[in-house]
Design a protein around this motif. Structure first.
Motif, short mmCIF file in Angstrom:
data_model
loop_
_atom_site.label_atom_id
_atom_site.label_comp_id
_atom_site.label_asym_id
_atom_site.label_seq_id
_atom_site.Cartn_x
_atom_site.Cartn_y
_atom_site.Cartn_z
N UNK A 140 0.74 -1.33 -0.13
CA UNK A 140 0.08 -0.12 0.09
C UNK A 140 0.93 1.21 -0.11
N UNK A 141 0.22 2.29 -0.67
CA UNK A 141 1.15 3.73 -0.39
C UNK A 141 0.05 4.81 -0.55
N UNK A 142 0.29 5.95 -0.26
CA UNK A 142 -0.57 7.15 -0.72
C UNK A 142 -0.29 7.63 -1.79
N UNK A 143 -1.49 7.84 -2.59
CA UNK A 143 -1.31 8.66 -4.13
C UNK A 143 -2.20 9.53 -4.05
N UNK A 144 -1.78 11.06 -3.82
CA UNK A 144 -2.77 11.99 -3.71
C UNK A 144 -3.32 12.09 -2.62
N UNK A 145 -4.83 12.02 -2.56
CA UNK A 145 -5.67 11.97 -1.55
C UNK A 145 -5.97 10.33 -1.27
N UNK A 146 -5.65 9.43 -1.94
CA UNK A 146 -5.93 8.01 -1.87
C UNK A 146 -5.00 7.32 -1.33
N UNK A 147 -5.48 6.24 -0.38
CA UNK A 147 -4.64 5.23 -0.25
C UNK A 147 -4.90 3.98 -1.15
N UNK A 148 -3.78 3.78 -1.87
CA UNK A 148 -3.74 2.49 -2.87
C UNK A 148 -3.21 1.27 -2.68
N UNK A 149 -3.79 0.35 -3.27
CA UNK A 149 -3.24 -0.93 -3.04
C UNK A 149 -2.53 -1.21 -4.62
N UNK A 150 -1.28 -1.62 -4.64
CA UNK A 150 -0.70 -1.68 -5.78
C UNK A 150 -0.59 -3.33 -6.34
N UNK A 151 -1.19 -3.52 -7.43
CA UNK A 151 -1.31 -4.92 -7.88
C UNK A 151 -0.28 -5.07 -9.21
N UNK A 152 0.63 -5.99 -9.07
CA UNK A 152 1.49 -6.19 -10.57
C UNK A 152 0.92 -7.14 -11.15
N UNK A 153 0.82 -6.85 -12.38
CA UNK A 153 0.52 -8.08 -13.42
C UNK A 153 1.65 -8.11 -14.31
N UNK A 154 1.99 -9.66 -14.62
CA UNK A 154 2.74 -9.83 -15.66
C UNK A 154 2.25 -11.01 -16.40
N UNK A 155 2.60 -10.85 -17.82
CA UNK A 155 1.78 -11.73 -18.93
C UNK A 155 2.75 -13.04 -18.86
N UNK A 156 1.90 -13.94 -19.03
CA UNK A 156 2.61 -15.22 -19.08
C UNK A 156 3.01 -15.63 -20.78
N UNK A 157 2.58 -14.75 -21.61
CA UNK A 157 3.15 -14.84 -23.10
C UNK A 157 4.11 -14.07 -23.06
N UNK A 158 5.26 -14.20 -22.87
CA UNK A 158 6.68 -13.59 -23.03
C UNK A 158 6.74 -13.00 -24.38
N UNK A 159 5.82 -13.25 -25.53
CA UNK A 159 6.11 -12.57 -26.90
C UNK A 159 5.30 -11.28 -26.72
#
Length: 224
Positions: A140-159
């Protein structure tokens, strides 16, 4: 950024936006991230019609800003209108796409083909499921007035041309605040939303392409 690159970047950035990846044999997904994405999905399902401001910023590998565009997007079902400040409008009725460029006073018409486009603007604020991503919660972090949760996405298709997307989701409101998308060439795209209204009131006609609103524009029909 020209009209095609603006649209292309927006689509690709939005693709990571709501990808709720399924568990798969190529890796393990984070249950905590799934909970965050489920909350976002539930919120999106409650939206009837969406109006949101956006800013799309492009930076190089050294974080030097290469360009920035802002505008408003209107979405209702599979129909949408994207108005970019500076003279660009993009319309889609679910079947065809009209892209108007003010500088050339030209409208390019293309087909919208969901079977070949796994990522389309109408999925930006809708429930979008994709089996081709792995996800994890970074914290979690603060972004402006928001407390945000950061979700990381990575593609399984490396192409794929991108290798990572970061979603920043408001912890309380369960809405998207920002997304960062990273391509393999080092370019970074940041899409920020603002003034999001999930119960906007506009008709199909108001977000449809109307030739009369672009007098004298040359039409280039690429649908055939």
């Amino acid at each position: 950024m020209n009209k095609k690159s603006i649209f292309f970047c927006l689509i690709l950035a939005a693709g990571g936006l709501l990808a709720q990846a399924q568990n798969n044999s190529l890796g393990k997904n984070d249950p905590a991230a799934k909970k965050v994405l489920d909350g976002l999905s539930a919120k999106l399902k409650s939206f009837k019609a969406v109006q949101s401001g956006f800013t799309l910023t492009v930076a190089d590998a050294n974080d030097k800003i290469q360009g920035s565009k802002s505008g408003t997007i209107y979405i209702k079902g599979n129909k949408y209108h994207i108005n970019v400040v500076g003279g660009q409008d993009i319309f889609c009725d679910g079947k065809d796409v009209w892209t108007y460029d003010k500088s050339s006073n030209e409208v390019t018409i293309t087909k919208s083909d969901p079977s070949t486009q796994t990522i389309t603007p109408d999925k930006i604020f809708t429930d979008f499921y994709d089996k081709d991503f792995l996800y994890k919660l970074n914290g979690e972090s603060k972004m402006g007035a928001h407390i945000v949760q950061e979700v990381e996405l990575t593609p399984t298709d490396k192409s794929k041309p991108f290798f990572k997307a970061l979603l920043y989701i408001d912890k309380t409101a369960h809405t998207l605040v920002s997304i960062k998308w990273f391509d393999k060439g080092g370019t970074k795209y940041t899409l920020q939303t603002n003034k999001l209204n999930g119960n906007a009131t506009f008709t199909d006609a108001q977000i449809a392409y109307n030739k009369a609103k672009f007098p004298g524009a040359e039409e280039v029909d690429l649908r055939n």
